[in-house]
Each structure stands twice: as C-alpha cells, then as structure tokens.
Design a protein around this motif. Structure first.
Motif, PDB file in Angstrom:
ATOM      1  N   ARG A 165     -50.264  -4.560   5.814  1.00  0.00           N
ATOM      2  CA  ARG A 165     -49.879  -5.356   6.974  1.00  0.00           C
ATOM      3  C   ARG A 165     -49.060  -6.582   6.578  1.00  0.00           C
ATOM      4  N   LEU A 166     -48.750  -6.688   5.305  1.00  0.00           N
ATOM      5  CA  LEU A 166     -47.966  -7.833   4.834  1.00  0.00           C
ATOM      6  C   LEU A 166     -46.576  -7.371   4.405  1.00  0.00           C
ATOM      7  N   PRO A 167     -45.564  -8.205   4.565  1.00  0.00           N
ATOM      8  CA  PRO A 167     -44.236  -7.826   4.059  1.00  0.00           C
ATOM      9  C   PRO A 167     -44.253  -7.771   2.542  1.00  0.00           C
ATOM     10  N   PRO A 168     -43.522  -6.829   1.959  1.00  0.00           N
ATOM     11  CA  PRO A 168     -43.495  -6.741   0.485  1.00  0.00           C
ATOM     12  C   PRO A 168     -43.036  -8.059  -0.132  1.00  0.00           C
ATOM     13  N   ALA A 169     -43.749  -8.497  -1.154  1.00  0.00           N
ATOM     14  CA  ALA A 169     -43.379  -9.739  -1.855  1.00  0.00           C
ATOM     15  C   ALA A 169     -42.440  -9.389  -2.995  1.00  0.00           C
ATOM     16  N   PRO A 170     -41.180  -9.775  -2.919  1.00  0.00           N
ATOM     17  CA  PRO A 170     -40.250  -9.436  -4.003  1.00  0.00           C
ATOM     18  C   PRO A 170     -40.628 -10.137  -5.294  1.00  0.00           C
ATOM     19  N   ALA A 171     -40.593  -9.384  -6.366  1.00  0.00           N
ATOM     20  CA  ALA A 171     -40.891  -9.962  -7.683  1.00  0.00           C
ATOM     21  C   ALA A 171     -39.576 -10.212  -8.401  1.00  0.00           C
ATOM     22  N   PRO A 172     -39.202 -11.467  -8.623  1.00  0.00           N
ATOM     23  CA  PRO A 172     -37.915 -11.736  -9.275  1.00  0.00           C
ATOM     24  C   PRO A 172     -37.871 -11.169 -10.678  1.00  0.00           C
ATOM     25  N   ALA A 173     -36.799 -10.482 -10.968  1.00  0.00           N
ATOM     26  CA  ALA A 173     -36.649  -9.904 -12.300  1.00  0.00           C
ATOM     27  C   ALA A 173     -36.451 -11.003 -13.327  1.00  0.00           C
ATOM     28  N   PRO A 174     -36.955 -10.800 -14.549  1.00  0.00           N
ATOM     29  CA  PRO A 174     -36.739 -11.812 -15.592  1.00  0.00           C
ATOM     30  C   PRO A 174     -35.268 -11.914 -15.936  1.00  0.00           C
ATOM     31  N   PRO A 175     -34.840 -13.036 -16.511  1.00  0.00           N
ATOM     32  CA  PRO A 175     -33.436 -13.200 -16.876  1.00  0.00           C
ATOM     33  C   PRO A 175     -32.963 -12.085 -17.796  1.00  0.00           C
ATOM     34  N   ASP A 176     -31.683 -11.728 -17.633  1.00  0.00           N
ATOM     35  CA  ASP A 176     -31.104 -10.660 -18.442  1.00  0.00           C
ATOM     36  C   ASP A 176     -30.944 -11.107 -19.889  1.00  0.00           C
ATOM     37  N   GLY A 177     -30.622 -10.131 -20.726  1.00  0.00           N
ATOM     38  CA  GLY A 177     -30.376 -10.414 -22.132  1.00  0.00           C
ATOM     39  C   GLY A 177     -30.594  -9.158 -22.951  1.00  0.00           C
ATOM     40  N   THR A 178     -30.123  -9.159 -24.163  1.00  0.00           N
ATOM     41  CA  THR A 178     -30.321  -8.032 -25.060  1.00  0.00           C
ATOM     42  C   THR A 178     -30.830  -8.543 -26.397  1.00  0.00           C
ATOM     43  N   ALA A 372     -38.152 -14.850   1.532  1.00  0.00           N
ATOM     44  CA  ALA A 372     -39.278 -14.446   0.684  1.00  0.00           C
ATOM     45  C   ALA A 372     -38.885 -14.465  -0.792  1.00  0.00           C
ATOM     46  N   GLU A 373     -37.657 -14.032  -1.086  1.00  0.00           N
ATOM     47  CA  GLU A 373     -37.179 -14.061  -2.467  1.00  0.00           C
ATOM     48  C   GLU A 373     -37.056 -15.496  -2.966  1.00  0.00           C
ATOM     49  N   LEU A 374     -36.586 -16.389  -2.101  1.00  0.00           N
ATOM     50  CA  LEU A 374     -36.461 -17.798  -2.485  1.00  0.00           C
ATOM     51  C   LEU A 374     -37.825 -18.393  -2.830  1.00  0.00           C
ATOM     52  N   GLU A 375     -38.846 -18.037  -2.066  1.00  0.00           N
ATOM     53  CA  GLU A 375     -40.186 -18.539  -2.366  1.00  0.00           C
ATOM     54  C   GLU A 375     -40.640 -18.092  -3.758  1.00  0.00           C
ATOM     55  N   GLN A 376     -40.285 -16.868  -4.131  1.00  0.00           N
ATOM     56  CA  GLN A 376     -40.635 -16.388  -5.467  1.00  0.00           C
ATOM     57  C   GLN A 376     -39.905 -17.183  -6.546  1.00  0.00           C
ATOM     58  N   PHE A 377     -38.627 -17.450  -6.310  1.00  0.00           N
ATOM     59  CA  PHE A 377     -37.862 -18.238  -7.284  1.00  0.00           C
ATOM     60  C   PHE A 377     -38.425 -19.653  -7.409  1.00  0.00           C
ATOM     61  N   LEU A 378     -38.783 -20.254  -6.269  1.00  0.00           N
ATOM     62  CA  LEU A 378     -39.329 -21.612  -6.318  1.00  0.00           C
ATOM     63  C   LEU A 378     -40.667 -21.628  -7.060  1.00  0.00           C
ATOM     64  N   GLY A 379     -41.445 -20.561  -6.914  1.00  0.00           N
ATOM     65  CA  GLY A 379     -42.686 -20.474  -7.681  1.00  0.00           C
ATOM     66  C   GLY A 379     -42.418 -20.473  -9.172  1.00  0.00           C
ATOM     67  N   ARG A 380     -41.372 -19.765  -9.592  1.00  0.00           N
ATOM     68  CA  ARG A 380     -41.026 -19.742 -11.002  1.00  0.00           C
ATOM     69  C   ARG A 380     -40.499 -21.107 -11.468  1.00  0.00           C
ATOM     70  N   ALA A 413     -35.813 -24.908   1.218  1.00  0.00           N
ATOM     71  CA  ALA A 413     -36.580 -23.763   1.712  1.00  0.00           C
ATOM     72  C   ALA A 413     -37.058 -24.002   3.143  1.00  0.00           C
ATOM     73  N   ARG A 414     -37.480 -25.227   3.439  1.00  0.00           N
ATOM     74  CA  ARG A 414     -37.952 -25.532   4.790  1.00  0.00           C
ATOM     75  C   ARG A 414     -36.830 -25.386   5.815  1.00  0.00           C
ATOM     76  N   GLU A 415     -35.635 -25.895   5.491  1.00  0.00           N
ATOM     77  CA  GLU A 415     -34.516 -25.783   6.425  1.00  0.00           C
ATOM     78  C   GLU A 415     -34.091 -24.330   6.601  1.00  0.00           C
ATOM     79  N   LEU A 416     -34.170 -23.562   5.525  1.00  0.00           N
ATOM     80  CA  LEU A 416     -33.811 -22.148   5.643  1.00  0.00           C
ATOM     81  C   LEU A 416     -34.813 -21.395   6.499  1.00  0.00           C
ATOM     82  N   ARG A 417     -36.094 -21.726   6.366  1.00  0.00           N
ATOM     83  CA  ARG A 417     -37.087 -21.072   7.227  1.00  0.00           C
ATOM     84  C   ARG A 417     -36.804 -21.391   8.690  1.00  0.00           C
ATOM     85  N   GLY A 418     -36.437 -22.658   8.968  1.00  0.00           N
ATOM     86  CA  GLY A 418     -36.087 -23.017  10.339  1.00  0.00           C
ATOM     87  C   GLY A 418     -34.850 -22.289  10.816  1.00  0.00           C
TER      88      GLY A 418
END
Length: 497
Positions: A165-178, A372-380, A413-418
């Motif tokens: 019943r919840l929207p999928p929470a996107p998991a931000p991929a780790p930074p690229d690199g080799t 939702a993706e922005l919230e994940q980035f802000l958490g990181r 983030a607050r202004e974007l939610r609005g």
C-alpha cells in the motif's frame, strides 16, 4: 540522542509497523523451531535468520524483496557448511572469514540485493562462530534456517505486507566508477584489512570471543561510504555497546537462565532494534548488545567479565575499521558529500521540469517519483555530513556551513512538495511565467553543479493568486543561498578532505 529517537517523524507509522512485524515474524519463527523439536542452538540460528530476512532485505519493490528473501538460504547454507567444516582448522577458518567479509562488502555494487546477500553471508558465518557449530549440527541448523526464513517470508509477504500500500521507495544507485575508483571496491579492501586487524588482535584479547571484534569491524562499514561516516559509525557503535552493557548488567545478569522473562525482554529488544535503526545507530546498538547479553544468559555463560570482554572486542573492531579507512585507499568525506549534493540538485531540476510540464497540460508528466527520489538523496547527504555536524566535531565553521546546506536543501524539498501538490490539482492551469521560472531553476542548478559563478536569484515576486510560482520563487531563492556555503574558499571544502 533521546530527542532523535522519541521525536523523529514516522510518516504512516512505517517504523512502528516495521518493528511490530519483526517481533511477530521472529517470535513465530522461534516458536515454530521449538515445535519442530530444535534445540536452543537451532532456535537461535532460526531467530537470527528470520531477523536478517526481515531487517536487511530492502529492495524497492515487494517482488524484488521476495526474490531476495528466497535467495538468502542459497547464500547462507553453503557459508554455514563451510564455517562448520572448518571449525577445527583455525587458519583456514580465519582466511575464509576474511574472504566472506571482502566479498560481502564488494557485493554492494549490485545494489540492495547484493547488500542483503552479503550481510546474510557474513552473519551466517558469524553465528557459526557464536554457536561453535560443528558438522554434526548442520542438519538441524539447515532445517532451522530454512524454516525460519519461510516463516519470516510468510509474515512479511502474506500476513502483513504493508509495503503493497506504499509507493515504491527508490534506492539511489551508488556513484559510478571502475576498479579502485568504485567506492564499493575500495570499501571491500578496507573492510578486509580492518577485519584482519580485528581478527588478529581480537584473538590476542580472547581466543574464545575473537569474532566479536570482526563483527564490530564489519558492521561499522555497513551503510557508510566515506572515512568520516565510518569513523562516526564506529564511535556510535562503541557508545551503544557501553550503554547496552550497562543495561545488561541491570537486566540480563539478574535473569540469567530464566526463560519466560528473558523471552519477553528479547521481544522488546527486537522491537527496539527495528524501531530505532533508521534514526539512531547508537540506540540500535544498545538493543543489540542487550539482546546478545540475554542470549548468553539463556546459554548459561553470562557474567560481568563476559560483558567487559564484549566491550574490549568491540573497541578492537572499531579501531581496526578506523585504521583501515584512514590509511587504506581512503574515500574522502568531501568527495562523497559533493557527489550526493550534486545528484540531489539535479533531481531538484528534474522534479521542477516534470511539475512544470504537468501544469502545462502534459498528462504523462509525473513529478511525484522525483520527489521520492530527492528524499533518498537528501538522506544520503545527511549521512555523509554526519561527521561534520557531530557534537564532538571541533570545526565549528564547517559545522555551521554543513547545517546551512542541509537546511537549504530541506527548503528545496519542501517547496518541491508544495509545487507537486499544486501540479496534482486537475484544475490547475498553466501560467506562461512558469516556463521562465523553471528555466531560472535550471540555470541555478547548472551554476551550482558546474561551478559557474555569477548567478543570483531575482527578487522574490509575491503571487498570491499563483501558488506554483510562489513555490518556484522560493525554490530559486534557496538555490541562490546555497551558493555561499557550497562555494567554500580554496582549501576549505564543505566537509574537509
């Protein structure tokens, strides 16, 4: 720390449901193991398997979570067999343990599933040392693990799957690199070196409980990406262990082998671990330490000396992790933080563009997933700047700047939610001025992420009759103010080297 736990928001009571479901799932798993005739060793193995199945599986979709849960025994059973088979061969046992550490951390490059399987493999090997598992015990331990994962999956995906019943929470991929430019690769090397130090010194401290030091070193690396994050996590682990040992002396030691009250408090510990994990690593470690004390009480080996030994081994593990991140392929806090901030800012622009397109009448534009993706980035971002805003950090100037950056990103983030809420209104109409405002936001983001200088937001224009424009103007102003803390003087990066 108290304020963080008891005042942290819990939208939709997700943390509460997460913790309550864990108590139900783990309790049923242990009960089923008991009804199946398993010994205390089997019940402990089953309980840990259920805990990991409910705690570590974090895929974005329910289907992905179910697949990862089904794969846990595929990883755990061979590791358990290897650990038990090498029980009497210390050198081979230790080398394999370090291999599991390195591979388990390296697996994080494949996202949440790799992380979950890596943690399960490590903890399976760890519990084999905790229980001194031998080959003759393998049939019981196999049955307990399979049965418990099945019970946990039944509870999670059948009885109480609130995630549907919840929207999928996107998991931000780790930074690229080799190669060694990839953070997960560097961390795999660091974790192996840190665990090797902990293993050697831990065995000098105690030939019986040395694995505590390896476990402490491993968990310090979980959910961290830079040396600053790792050092802060190590400090919090030691602090939580100290507090948990004090509580263990007051609670677990008097109970000793009393099964009924111990079971009740164990359920409380499980709830505490799951409820506090997202907001305070110190509190989580307090509950983990108390839970371990209670289990040793049930096994009949708990005494004050054992608790003191746990503290010493935890300190060894934290020291091993600290030395590894400081001197072995270090990943700077500044580089990690800058990467997450830039990704958050680009997400701000993408969300603004989607919202503007939606207001312009495009039915396919959907800004909600971007929020939702922005919230994940802000958490990181919050996690990466934790070393700087930590109360014990003496660099007050950088601490203020980091807090200012966090506050302004939260404003964005607050202004974007609005803005998204306005765009969701079916009667909201397009205003030609939105295009110009969106273009200015794009320019601001490019200036902040590309390092271009000279951009400032225009004077705010109140538009009481145009709420979307009001949100965009406040967003512009927040982006303009971000330029000051982000463009630090030369040699004074936001969070240090």
């Amino acid at each position: 720390m108290l304020k963080t736990v008891f005042t942290a928001p819990d939208p939709g009571r997700v943390r509460l449901r997460f913790a309550a479901r864990a108590v139900l799932g783990i309790g049923l798993a242990v009960l089923v193991c008991g009804l199946a005739g398993h010994s205390l060793v089997g019940a402990v193995t089953g309980g840990l398997a259920a805990l990991l199945a409910l705690f570590t599986v974090t895929d974005a979709t329910v289907r992905g979570q179910a697949v990862t849960t089904a794969l846990l025994p595929v990883v755990g059973l061979p590791v358990l067999a290897a650990a038990a088979g090498l029980h009497d061969q210390p050198l081979a046992r230790d080398l394999l343990f370090l291999t599991v550490v390195g591979v388990g951390v390296y697996a994080r490059r494949w996202g949440p599933r790799g992380h979950s399987l890596g943690v399960f493999a490590f903890m399976t090997y760890f519990v084999a040392q905790f229980l001194h598992a031998t080959p003759r015990q393998l049939p019981e331990l196999y049955a307990a693990m399979l049965l418990s994962v099945l019970v946990a999956a039944t509870v999670r995906f059948g009885l109480w799957c609130y995630e549907r019943r919840l929207p999928p929470a996107p998991a931000p991929a780790p930074p690229d690199g080799t190669g060694l430019a990839r953070v997960t690769t560097r961390q795999a090397v660091q974790a192996t070196v840190g665990a090797g130090f902990a293993l050697v010194v831990g065995q000098l401290v105690s030939g019986e409980r040395w694995y505590w030091a390896v476990g402490a070193a491993w968990w310090v690396f979980v959910n961290t990406a830079s040396r600053g994050e790792t050092l802060v996590r190590g400090f919090r682990r030691v602090l939580g262990t100290v507090l948990g040992i004090g509580l263990g002396l007051l609670v677990a030691l008097p109970l000793h082998t009393a099964a009924a009250p111990t079971a009740v408090i164990l359920a409380g510990c499980v709830f505490g671990i799951f409820y506090t994990a997202a907001v305070s690593y110190t509190w989580m470690m307090l509950w983990v330490t108390l839970l371990a004390s209670l289990l040793y009480g049930l096994l009949g080996v708990l005494d004050p000396a054992l608790l003191a030994l746990r503290l010493a081994e935890t300190g060894v593990g934290a020291l091993g992790a600290a030395l590894a991140v400081l001197f072995v392929l270090p990943v700077t806090t500044h580089a990690v933080t800058d990467g997450w901030i830039q990704r958050a800012l680009r997400c701000v622009h993408a969300c603004t563009a989607e919202a503007t397109a939606r207001l312009a009448g495009d039915p396919h534009a959907d800004p909600a997933p971007r929020v939702a993706e922005l919230e994940q980035f802000l958490g990181r971002v919050r996690l990466s700047v934790a070393p700087l805003v930590h109360p014990l950090n003496p660099m007050s100037g950088r601490k203020r700047r980091a807090r200012r950056v966090l506050a302004l990103l939260d404003d964005c983030a607050r202004e974007l939610r609005g803005l998204v809420a306005v765009a969701a209104d079916p009667v909201a109409s397009h205003d030609a001025r939105l295009t110009a405002a969106c273009w200015r936001v794009e320019t601001a983001v490019e200036a902040l992420t590309g390092g271009a200088a000279g951009w400032t937001a225009p004077a705010p224009e109140p538009h009481p009759d145009a709420p979307a424009l009001a949100h965009l103007h406040r967003l512009e102003r927040a982006l303009a103010e971000l330029a000051t803390p982000l463009r630090a003087p030369t040699g004074s990066p936001l969070v240090g080297a």
